[in-house]
Design a protein around this motif. Structure first.
Motif, mmCIF file in Angstrom:
data_model
loop_
_atom_site.group_PDB
_atom_site.id
_atom_site.type_symbol
_atom_site.label_atom_id
_atom_site.label_comp_id
_atom_site.label_asym_id
_atom_site.label_seq_id
_atom_site.Cartn_x
_atom_site.Cartn_y
_atom_site.Cartn_z
ATOM 1 N N LEU A 63 0.829 -1.215 0.000
ATOM 2 C CA LEU A 63 0.000 0.000 0.000
ATOM 3 C C LEU A 63 0.856 1.254 0.000
ATOM 4 C CD1 LEU A 63 -2.764 -1.043 2.552
ATOM 5 C CD2 LEU A 63 -3.002 -0.828 0.075
ATOM 6 N N TYR A 64 2.147 1.081 0.287
ATOM 7 C CA TYR A 64 3.067 2.222 0.261
ATOM 8 C C TYR A 64 4.152 2.063 -0.798
ATOM 9 C CZ TYR A 64 0.828 4.142 4.353
ATOM 10 O OH TYR A 64 -0.103 4.684 5.192
ATOM 11 N N ARG A 65 3.982 1.057 -1.681
ATOM 12 C CA ARG A 65 4.954 0.863 -2.764
ATOM 13 C C ARG A 65 4.841 2.046 -3.721
ATOM 14 N NH1 ARG A 65 8.077 -2.949 -5.638
ATOM 15 N NH2 ARG A 65 7.794 -2.925 -7.898
ATOM 16 N N GLY A 66 5.980 2.624 -4.052
ATOM 17 C CA GLY A 66 5.988 3.772 -4.964
ATOM 18 C C GLY A 66 5.786 5.101 -4.272
ATOM 19 N N ILE A 67 5.860 5.131 -2.925
ATOM 20 C CA ILE A 67 5.591 6.394 -2.219
ATOM 21 C C ILE A 67 6.756 7.378 -2.321
ATOM 22 C CG2 ILE A 67 6.472 5.711 0.051
ATOM 23 C CD1 ILE A 67 4.084 7.239 1.273
ATOM 24 N N LEU A 68 7.980 6.867 -2.571
ATOM 25 C CA LEU A 68 9.129 7.773 -2.622
ATOM 26 C C LEU A 68 8.998 8.824 -3.722
ATOM 27 C CD1 LEU A 68 11.829 8.601 -1.459
ATOM 28 C CD2 LEU A 68 12.948 6.898 -2.940
ATOM 29 N N PRO A 69 8.619 8.454 -4.964
ATOM 30 C CA PRO A 69 8.445 9.501 -5.975
ATOM 31 C C PRO A 69 7.419 10.570 -5.578
ATOM 32 C CG PRO A 69 8.575 7.367 -7.039
ATOM 33 C CD PRO A 69 8.500 7.103 -5.564
ATOM 34 N N PRO A 70 6.228 10.195 -5.038
ATOM 35 C CA PRO A 70 5.301 11.249 -4.606
ATOM 36 C C PRO A 70 5.861 12.132 -3.493
ATOM 37 C CG PRO A 70 4.127 9.200 -4.820
ATOM 38 C CD PRO A 70 5.574 8.875 -4.988
ATOM 39 N N ILE A 71 6.597 11.520 -2.543
ATOM 40 C CA ILE A 71 7.183 12.324 -1.477
ATOM 41 C C ILE A 71 8.182 13.313 -2.063
ATOM 42 C CG2 ILE A 71 8.767 12.251 0.496
ATOM 43 C CD1 ILE A 71 5.996 11.506 1.302
ATOM 44 N N MET A 72 9.021 12.841 -2.985
ATOM 45 C CA MET A 72 9.988 13.715 -3.639
ATOM 46 C C MET A 72 9.297 14.760 -4.506
ATOM 47 S SD MET A 72 12.718 10.774 -4.760
ATOM 48 C CE MET A 72 13.768 11.890 -5.678
ATOM 49 N N MET A 73 8.156 14.365 -5.078
ATOM 50 C CA MET A 73 7.430 15.256 -5.985
ATOM 51 C C MET A 73 6.575 16.263 -5.245
ATOM 52 S SD MET A 73 4.501 14.113 -8.751
ATOM 53 C CE MET A 73 3.527 13.272 -7.513
ATOM 54 N N GLU A 74 6.007 15.861 -4.099
ATOM 55 C CA GLU A 74 5.001 16.695 -3.458
ATOM 56 C C GLU A 74 5.514 18.068 -3.063
ATOM 57 O OE1 GLU A 74 1.681 16.518 -3.023
ATOM 58 O OE2 GLU A 74 1.895 14.825 -4.364
ATOM 59 N N ALA A 75 6.756 18.134 -2.580
ATOM 60 C CA ALA A 75 7.278 19.443 -2.178
ATOM 61 C C ALA A 75 7.281 20.424 -3.349
ATOM 62 C CB ALA A 75 8.668 19.293 -1.568
ATOM 63 N N PRO A 76 7.960 20.100 -4.474
ATOM 64 C CA PRO A 76 7.908 21.051 -5.593
ATOM 65 C C PRO A 76 6.536 21.168 -6.240
ATOM 66 C CG PRO A 76 9.097 19.062 -6.233
ATOM 67 C CD PRO A 76 8.870 18.975 -4.756
ATOM 68 N N LYS A 77 5.791 20.044 -6.286
ATOM 69 C CA LYS A 77 4.489 20.064 -6.960
ATOM 70 C C LYS A 77 3.493 20.968 -6.244
ATOM 71 C CE LYS A 77 0.474 17.041 -7.594
ATOM 72 N NZ LYS A 77 -0.043 15.676 -7.388
ATOM 73 N N ARG A 78 3.252 20.718 -4.956
ATOM 74 C CA ARG A 78 2.266 21.502 -4.227
ATOM 75 C C ARG A 78 2.750 22.929 -4.001
ATOM 76 N NH1 ARG A 78 -2.169 18.486 -5.185
ATOM 77 N NH2 ARG A 78 -2.068 16.445 -4.195
ATOM 78 N N ALA A 79 4.074 23.055 -3.781
ATOM 79 C CA ALA A 79 4.616 24.399 -3.620
ATOM 80 C C ALA A 79 4.393 25.197 -4.897
ATOM 81 C CB ALA A 79 6.106 24.320 -3.288
ATOM 82 N N LEU A 80 4.659 24.557 -6.038
ATOM 83 C CA LEU A 80 4.472 25.232 -7.315
ATOM 84 C C LEU A 80 2.995 25.513 -7.577
ATOM 85 C CD1 LEU A 80 6.103 26.265 -9.726
ATOM 86 C CD2 LEU A 80 5.771 24.050 -10.822
ATOM 87 N N LYS A 81 2.116 24.586 -7.148
ATOM 88 C CA LYS A 81 0.683 24.776 -7.323
ATOM 89 C C LYS A 81 0.219 26.077 -6.668
ATOM 90 C CE LYS A 81 -2.128 21.341 -6.288
ATOM 91 N NZ LYS A 81 -2.820 21.035 -7.565
ATOM 92 N N PHE A 82 0.515 26.219 -5.370
ATOM 93 C CA PHE A 82 0.035 27.387 -4.645
ATOM 94 C C PHE A 82 0.802 28.654 -5.016
ATOM 95 C CE2 PHE A 82 -1.683 24.031 -1.916
ATOM 96 C CZ PHE A 82 -2.966 24.521 -1.688
ATOM 97 N N ALA A 83 2.118 28.521 -5.198
ATOM 98 C CA ALA A 83 2.914 29.702 -5.537
ATOM 99 C C ALA A 83 2.552 30.226 -6.921
ATOM 100 C CB ALA A 83 4.407 29.368 -5.461
ATOM 101 N N SER A 84 2.377 29.317 -7.900
ATOM 102 C CA SER A 84 2.032 29.769 -9.245
ATOM 103 C C SER A 84 0.590 30.262 -9.299
ATOM 104 C CB SER A 84 2.252 28.648 -10.274
ATOM 105 O OG SER A 84 1.469 27.512 -9.971
ATOM 106 N N ASN A 85 -0.298 29.655 -8.487
ATOM 107 C CA ASN A 85 -1.673 30.173 -8.426
ATOM 108 C C ASN A 85 -1.679 31.607 -7.906
ATOM 109 O OD1 ASN A 85 -4.695 29.560 -8.526
ATOM 110 N ND2 ASN A 85 -4.460 30.237 -6.417
ATOM 111 N N ASP A 86 -0.844 31.876 -6.910
ATOM 112 C CA ASP A 86 -0.711 33.235 -6.386
ATOM 113 C C ASP A 86 -0.139 34.172 -7.447
ATOM 114 O OD1 ASP A 86 -0.733 35.245 -4.343
ATOM 115 O OD2 ASP A 86 1.428 34.967 -4.110
ATOM 116 N N PHE A 87 0.906 33.693 -8.164
ATOM 117 C CA PHE A 87 1.543 34.501 -9.209
ATOM 118 C C PHE A 87 0.556 34.832 -10.328
ATOM 119 C CE2 PHE A 87 3.465 34.373 -13.457
ATOM 120 C CZ PHE A 87 4.284 35.488 -13.400
#
Length: 293
Positions: A63-87
């Motif tokens: 149930l947690y197989r493949g979680i490393l890519p999302p963990i690595m991705m989530e920081a830039p992904k969600r940060a970019l989501k909110f920061a670019s939405n603000d921009f």
């Protein structure tokens, strides 16, 4: 969001929100992917049956197989989501000469934010999907092995397989999410307490997540199918471009197939959208508190 909040703080808030959401709800993403990849008659009777079968046949750890890519991705992904939405919010307010976002402007800024984050998301999503697919258990031993084999066997460009379908998924989800948040917050009663504000953010984010999920799920199904398909030189894959793939699935499996995995997806991204907004705004409030201290 106030204009005096630095980009670095917005980025940190988005990253914290994204990682929090993944850690809480990732198993539902595994279930969602499994259900989307079942072509024709599904082997799973529903969300909980899929969850039960994975635990029984492959073990709880899957149930947690493949979680490393999302963990690595989530920081830039969600940060970019909110920061670019603000921009984009600031940009489009200047273009249309308005002081505040309207619901339609929120849809536009959310769509632009979704398009922008796609560039970060696709390679991580590709590795995650390949690892979540039970057919690949013997082929990929882990995240690094999966990444190495994709590049060596399919070429560096293959890391962006499914870009177009992913782009549509994110544009549509962000449009629904950010477009509804503002509307819901305006409809809810005003509150002066921190707990009340958190409740408003949780409600608005959850409803925004449900709306975005309802709109984008067909493209998420297509994205999963595209990214599990290994490209073979000289062969045109069955699932390639988003809209033709939607038509193919509809014609061969029926319209319901376009919403395979909807229940685990909405169970994740509904509350997940609430968690995102609560944590994101919580970090911003913490920043403001220290600024005023």
């Amino acid at each position: 969001m106030k204009n005096d909040i630095p980009f670095s703080v917005t980025f940190l808030a988005g990253a914290t929100a994204g990682i929090s959401e993944v850690l809480c709800l990732y198993p539902l993403d595994v279930v969602k992917t499994r259900m989307q990849l079942s072509v024709g008659q599904s082997q799973y009777k529903g969300t909980f049956d899929c969850l039960r079968q994975i635990v029984k046949n492959e073990g709880p750890a899957f149930l947690y197989r493949g979680i490393l890519p999302p963990i690595m991705m989530e920081a830039p992904k969600r940060a970019l989501k909110f920061a670019s939405n603000d921009f984009y919010g600031k940009l489009w307010r200047r273009v249309f000469n308005v002081k505040k976002n309207t619901p339609m402007l929120s849809v536009l800024t959310g769509s632009c934010a979704g398009f922008t984050e796609t560039f970060v998301v696709v390679p991580f999503e590709l590795v995650k999907i390949r690892l979540q697919d039970s057919r690949n258990m013997a082929h990929y031993s882990g995240t690094y092995d999966c990444l190495r084999k994709i590049v060596s066997e399919e070429g560096l460009r293959s890391l962006y397989n499914g870009f177009e379908a992913t782009m549509w998924r994110h544009v549509i989800w962000n449009a629904g999410y950010f477009g509804l948040i503002q509307k819901v917050r305006k409809l809810l009663p005003k509150t002066t307490t921190r707990r009340g504000e958190m409740a408003k953010n949780l409600a608005a984010g959850t409803l925004g997540g449900i709306c975005g999920t309802m709109l984008c799920t067909p493209f998420d199904v297509v994205k999963s199918r595209v990214q599990t398909t290994v490209k073979v030189p000289g062969q045109v894959p069955k699932y390639n471009w988003a809209f033709p793939a939607v038509r193919t699935i509809w014609r061969e499996e029926g319209v319901r197939a376009l919403y395979k995995g909807f229940i685990p997806k909405v169970l994740r991204l509904g509350p997940g959208g609430g968690i995102l907004l609560v944590v994101f705004n919580g970090v911003l409030e913490l920043y403001k508190k220290f600024q005023l201290a």
